[in-house]
Write a protein that holds these residues in place. Structure first.
Motif, short mmCIF file in Angstrom:
data_model
loop_
_atom_site.label_atom_id
_atom_site.label_comp_id
_atom_site.label_asym_id
_atom_site.label_seq_id
_atom_site.Cartn_x
_atom_site.Cartn_y
_atom_site.Cartn_z
N ALA A 1 1.17 1.61 6.01
CA ALA A 1 0.00 2.46 5.77
C ALA A 1 -0.83 2.71 7.03
N TYR B 1 -5.17 -8.34 3.50
CA TYR B 1 -4.46 -7.11 3.88
C TYR B 1 -3.67 -7.42 5.15
N ILE C 1 -4.38 1.66 -4.55
CA ILE C 1 -4.76 0.24 -4.53
C ILE C 1 -6.17 0.02 -5.09
N GLY D 1 0.11 -3.80 4.04
CA GLY D 1 -0.25 -2.49 4.60
C GLY D 1 0.62 -2.05 5.76
N HIS E 1 0.86 -1.20 0.00
CA HIS E 1 0.00 0.00 0.00
C HIS E 1 0.89 1.24 0.00
N VAL F 1 -2.47 -7.26 -0.16
CA VAL F 1 -1.89 -5.92 0.06
C VAL F 1 -1.07 -5.92 1.35
N VAL G 1 -7.50 3.49 6.16
CA VAL G 1 -7.55 2.28 5.33
C VAL G 1 -8.94 1.69 5.45
N LEU H 1 -11.38 -0.80 -0.68
CA LEU H 1 -10.28 -1.17 -1.58
C LEU H 1 -10.64 -2.42 -2.38
#
Ligand SMILES: Cc1ncc(COP(=O)(O)O)c(C=O)c1O
Length: 408
Positions: free
Chosen positions: A188, A204, A165, A185, A154, A183, A194, A199
């Motif tokens: 992030a 994630y 993303i 993350g 991310h 992803v 988020v 997304l």
């Protein structure tokens, strides 16, 4: 600019610390330490087993964090949250529990060259084990119908770039509607909002310790339908429904993937870290860190002898800034970080930051010096960094001239 340092006890014992290494791990606020100490001092029982009050309290606190984390990242329901040991453990879980059972010989995995080794090596090794194709992309992702899995960060832990993303997934699904998108993350969640549902990613992954929480705990968001396609790969207590001498059946939901005693105190600490972030507010965090990131980049560019890898000032990046010099007289990233640490108490990271393919692509094989920002930073931290860089440059020039006594 608001001063958040007072919320972090480390500065009481080390008031001159200029901590610019939050991408490696963040410092821990008092509220997180207090919450964990409360568990260890007052109800440190195991969970999901005991029928006595302190065990029930521990279970309730632990499961409440699942709910809190689900809300924090916009999961549809708490059953989509699996607790792990960290981002690395989460991604390895996807590779083994999903990839091993859903990809077949000839399928393609696409990863970007900007991945942390944790989101690269598990795919490289899975591809070798299962004779899959691994394609490493630099610019265009070039998803094809044969691309069954896309693994992407991310936010880059070297460049600070924020990947769009949502748009990437939308485009990938136009080519292969069933593509599985993982992803990373890690860089992030503590620095920008988020929402995994928005997304539309399948998995994630992130770590507690990079979001003001403890080490040893992380999260894997696994979308409900993908979770059903996963098979457990780690067996033991807590993840079973029934065991006979011949065979075993598995618990439903995330527990199936949480064998053994989990990091209970750490999960509870992670919950306090989520509260801490929510209390400050993501808008305030972003405004504070954006001002500092712009100031950091401006200061580096004003100094002039050092270059920044990737983006300069931009809305498309967060506060992770990797620096290097083409000047052979300048020292290596390790020299810089050594001098910054010893002489100025400035903590930065040197080397490849677990992203060797990216450094090779940029032709900076010896590595970069990375400064990264957290909520406790202020402009003085950045001024000290720049002072340290100027001092280091003078030292390297003196060494070049044979004046070795300057060093140290
Ligand atoms: C982008 C990214 N992914 C993965 C990781 C690995 O995280 P952990 O060591 O907590 O498993 C890191 C840590 O630096 C990271 O920055």
């Amino acid at each position: 600019m608001k001063n958040y340092k007072k919320l972090f006890p480390i500065f009481k014992n080390n008031p001159t610390l200029h901590y610019l290494d939050s991408a490696a791990t963040s410092l821990k606020p008092q509220v997180v330490l207090d919450k964990m100490m409360d568990y260890y001092q007052n109800y440190s029982a195991n969970i999901h087993r005991g029928l006595y009050p302190i065990s029930e309290k521990a279970t309730t606190e632990y499961e409440q964090v699942r709910n809190k984390v689900a809300k924090f990242i916009g999961a549809k329901f708490e059953g989509e949250i699996i607790f792990t040991g960290g981002t690395t453990a989460s991604i390895n879980m996807v590779a083994r529990s999903w990839g091993e059972n859903n990809l077949v010989k000839g399928d393609e995995i696409v990863v970007t060259v900007a991945e942390h080794h944790s989101n690269f090596v598990p795919w490289q090794q899975l591809a070798k084990r299962k004779s899959l194709k691994l394609r490493v992309t630099s610019y265009e992702l070039e998803i094809t119908k044969n691309t069954k899995l896309l693994a992407i960060n991310h936010v880059s832990n070297v460049l600070g770039t924020v990947n769009n993303i949502k748009e990437i997934i939308k485009k990938a699904r136009e080519i292969n509607p069933n593509i599985c998108v993982v992803v990373d993350g890690a860089q992030a969640v503590a620095h920008m909002p988020v929402n995994v549902t928005d997304l539309d990613c399948d998995f994630y992954a992130f770590s507690g310790h990079k979001m003001y929480g403890p080490t040893g705990v992380g999260v894997l968001y696994a979308k409900a339908n993908r979770q059903l396609e996963m098979k457990p790969d780690n067996f033991g207590g807590g993840m079973i429904k029934e065991v006979t001498t011949e065979t075993s059946t598995w618990a439903e939901g995330p527990e199936k993937f949480e064998a053994g005693t989990p990091p209970i105190g750490e999960v509870i600490g992670l919950g306090a870290a989520v509260d801490f972030i929510n209390e400050i507010g993501m808008k305030n965090i972003m405004a504070h860190e954006k001002e500092l990131t712009d100031y950091l980049i401006e200061s580096i560019l004003k100094y002039g002898r050092i270059k920044i890898l990737g983006l300069g000032i931009s809305d498309n990046r967060l506060g992770v800034v990797s620096m290097y010099s083409d000047d052979k007289q300048m020292g290596t990233s390790h020299d810089f970080s050594d001098i910054l640490g010893r002489k100025f108490n400035v903590a930065v990271r040197a080397g490849h930051h677990c992203a060797m393919p990216l450094h090779t692509k940029f032709g900076v094989e010896t590595g970069t010096t990375r400064a990264s920002i957290g909520i406790y930073n202020d402009k003085n931290d950045i001024d000290e960094l720049i002072k340290g860089l100027i001092y280091a440059k003078d030292i390297f020039n003196c060494i070049e001239e044979g004046d070795k006594k300057f060093y140290g």
